[in-house]
Write a protein that holds these residues in place. Structure first.
Motif, PDB file in Angstrom:
ATOM      1  N   VAL A 181     -37.600  12.758  12.291  1.00  0.00           N
ATOM      2  CA  VAL A 181     -38.858  12.303  12.581  1.00  0.00           C
ATOM      3  C   VAL A 181     -39.036  12.379  14.221  1.00  0.00           C
ATOM      4  CG1 VAL A 181     -40.117  10.060  12.654  1.00  0.00           C
ATOM      5  CG2 VAL A 181     -38.576  10.619  10.932  1.00  0.00           C
ATOM      6  N   TYR A 220     -46.334   7.936  10.398  1.00  0.00           N
ATOM      7  CA  TYR A 220     -45.294   7.284   9.887  1.00  0.00           C
ATOM      8  C   TYR A 220     -44.456   6.369  10.732  1.00  0.00           C
ATOM      9  CZ  TYR A 220     -40.267   7.623   8.077  1.00  0.00           C
ATOM     10  OH  TYR A 220     -38.962   7.098   7.776  1.00  0.00           O
ATOM     11  N   VAL A 254     -35.911   4.378   5.310  1.00  0.00           N
ATOM     12  CA  VAL A 254     -36.895   4.921   5.808  1.00  0.00           C
ATOM     13  C   VAL A 254     -37.449   3.993   6.933  1.00  0.00           C
ATOM     14  CG1 VAL A 254     -39.519   5.269   4.916  1.00  0.00           C
ATOM     15  CG2 VAL A 254     -37.867   5.994   3.606  1.00  0.00           C
ATOM     16  N   ALA A 263     -37.719   5.066  11.466  1.00  0.00           N
ATOM     17  CA  ALA A 263     -38.668   5.045  12.327  1.00  0.00           C
ATOM     18  C   ALA A 263     -38.365   4.477  13.682  1.00  0.00           C
ATOM     19  CB  ALA A 263     -39.881   4.214  11.800  1.00  0.00           C
TER      20      ALA A 263
END
Ligand SMILES: Nc1ncnc2c1ncn2[C@@H]1O[C@H](COP(=O)(O)OP(=O)(O)OP(=O)(O)O)[C@@H](O)[C@H]1O
Ligand SMILES: [Mg+2]
Lengths: 243, 253
Positions: A38, A80, A123, A127
């Motif tokens: 990410v 996201y 998940v 982040a």
């Protein structure tokens, strides 16, 4: 309550502790690499419509400038991150658990409960880790990249040999914070009725009308985090040979 | 043989034309110093030559290999990454602020690039690194980390790191200006020793007497153009252009 009862509570909670540990370790195993992906996305400069910009980029204004500078991967990564940081983790766990049924009409087996806990945590933590990695990577002086470039290092060699090791050292304090928060957040698995330590402590407390199990659970969490802090301190020390 | 050739180099940052039609060539064994006021484009020229910046127009050629080639309109067309990586083996750059890798020991700073990038045998690279360190007077610092060294020592390590790649030409961008005055001497001496061994070098410097003593050719830049160039005694002691005179005059005060 007699000693035997205390011992039995401790024993049951130790069993729940194992489940907690399981969530904890697997969440780290998945969220830390995912966070790096990410972070790469968040730093992506890929702008497929850059050809719309004229030679003299500094002149352009308006919509064409916006589209020309649009970076789809960076945009997705930002979305996201902002969603996962901007909504409660508890809500995210519920969504992961119920979405397959309510949105897609799929009925999932009971073991999906554990999967849902794991996906939700991974998940969400990815982040946070992504932003920590990004801050670490962006704090590496540009001179390091330039030195590597002149010596002939390619992009991958520069990242894995020069940037990544220095990033790890710089991000250890915020990563420690995040890991300690995760230890406590595992208690949130109770919303999906997954029996880790906290869920168990609540059940025993309700059955026996006493807060002793909750108190013991607190001691367990505290010891767990004390160990985490100790280990992280050792890791920091082991990297203190350079500045 | 020309080690480096730059023809009609142009470079803009936005509207700011930083390099205007710069041409220069450096032959084997030559030492070229570039002097000039702050903001005149000296660093930018070095950064273009070392592929840290892309030039907008002109050619950049190392030993006959084109890193960029100007097309019909003069616009620079760069070679592909593989060729550029090959070309990078021809040059080295010593930075003003060293840019050593802080997480590597002195030895690893010097040996990793030739082993990882140059694909050369380990024991050979280590033996050469020890020789380089001896030459730099740093034999006892093999296992030290950069933060444990003085600025002058760090700069000597960074020169050794560049030399370990066996470049045909070495660039220096103000190698002493991040150092305390009492440490500049040790670096200037190392560069003088390299000049005595006929290392090809291009040096951006504010040390006028050093530039005069060490180089065969001096380039004075101002406002993105080469205002005057020639033999060191000529340019430093006997400048022809008003701008050179003004710059050197300011320096002597
Ligand atoms: N990355 C950049 N973006 C925009 N402008 C730049 C950039 N780098 C340099 N410049 C501009 O280019 C001009 C030349 O800068 P450069 O660093 O080459 O000068 P210099 O001769 O090395 O000066 P000094 O002696 O102070 O090091 C300056 O006007 C500077 O502001
Ligand atoms: Mg400069």
């Amino acid at each position: 309550m007699d000693i035997a009862e205390y011992l039995s509570i401790i024993q049951q909670l130790a069993g729940g502790m194992l489940a907690t540990l399981f969530i904890f370790v697997l969440t780290l195993v998945f969220s830390m690499p995912l966070g790096l992906l990410v972070a790469f996305g968040r730093m992506s400069k890929w702008a497929p419509f850059a050809f719309l910009l004229p030679e003299d980029k500094f002149q352009e204004k308006g919509l064409r400038k916006w589209i020309g500078n649009f970076k789809p991967i960076q945009f997705l990564a930002k979305v996201y991150i902002s969603i996962l940081r901007g909504t409660p983790l508890m809500l995210q766990l519920l969504v992961v658990y119920f979405a397959p049924y309510y949105i897609f009409g799929v009925t999932l087996s009971k073991s999906y409960r554990f999967m849902a806990v794991l996906i939700g945590f991974s998940v969400n933590y990815a982040a946070y880790f992504a932003e920590i990695y990004r801050s670490g990577i962006e704090s590496i002086p540009v001179g390091q990249y330039e030195a590597a470039s002149v010596l002939g290092y390619n992009k991958y060699q520069t990242f894995f040999k020069i940037v990544f090791p220095q990033m790890v050292k710089r991000i250890l304090p915020p990563v420690t914070n995040e890991i300690i928060t995760l230890v406590k957040d595992t208690a949130m698995a109770f919303v999906l009725n997954y029996t880790e330590m906290f869920t168990l402590a609540k059940q025993i407390a309700a059955a026996k009308t006493t807060i002793i199990p909750l108190f013991i659970a607190g001691v367990f969490y505290f010891i767990f985090n004390w160990v985490v802090a100790y280990v992280m301190e050792r890791v920091e020390k082991s990297l203190s040979y350079y500045r | 043989m020309k080690v480096l050739e730059i023809n009609h180099c142009n470079k803009k940052f936005g509207d700011n034309e930083v390099l205007k039609d710069i041409s220069l060539s450096v032959s084997e064994g030559q030492v070229v110093s570039i002097i000039g006021p702050s903001g005149s484009g000296k660093s930018t020229l070095l950064r273009c030559a070392t592929l840290l910046e892309t030039m907008d127009g002109g050619d950049l050629i190392y030993l006959g290999n084109h890193a960029t080639k100007a097309d019909g309109t003069g616009k620079s067309i760069y070679s592909d990454d593989n060729k550029l990586r090959e070309i990078k083996k021809h040059f080295g750059l010593v930075f003003q602020n060293f840019n050593l890798f802080p997480h590597y020991s002195v030895m690893r700073n010097i040996t990793e690039p030739p082993i990882l990038i140059g694909k050369r045998p380990k024991d050979e690279v280590y033996a050469e690194a020890r020789e380089l360190l001896a030459k730099m007077g740093l034999s006892d610092k093999e296992d030290a980390y950069p933060h444990q060294l003085s600025g002058g020592q760090q700069q000597r390590v960074s020169i050794a790191r560049a030399l370990a790649m066996k470049p045909e030409i070495l660039f220096f961008d103000e190698p002493t200006s991040a150092l305390d005055p009492e440490l500049t001497g040790e670096i200037l001496k190392v560069i003088k020793d390299l000049a005595a061994e006929h290392m090809t070098m291009v040096i951006v410097t504010h040390e006028m007497s050093f530039a005069r003593d060490v180089s065969n050719h001096i380039i004075f830049m101002d406002g993105g153009v080469i205002v005057e160039e020639g033999a060191p005694e000529e340019v430093i002691n006997n400048p022809k252009q008003e701008r050179t005179k003004a710059f050197l005059g300011r320096f002597q005060q």
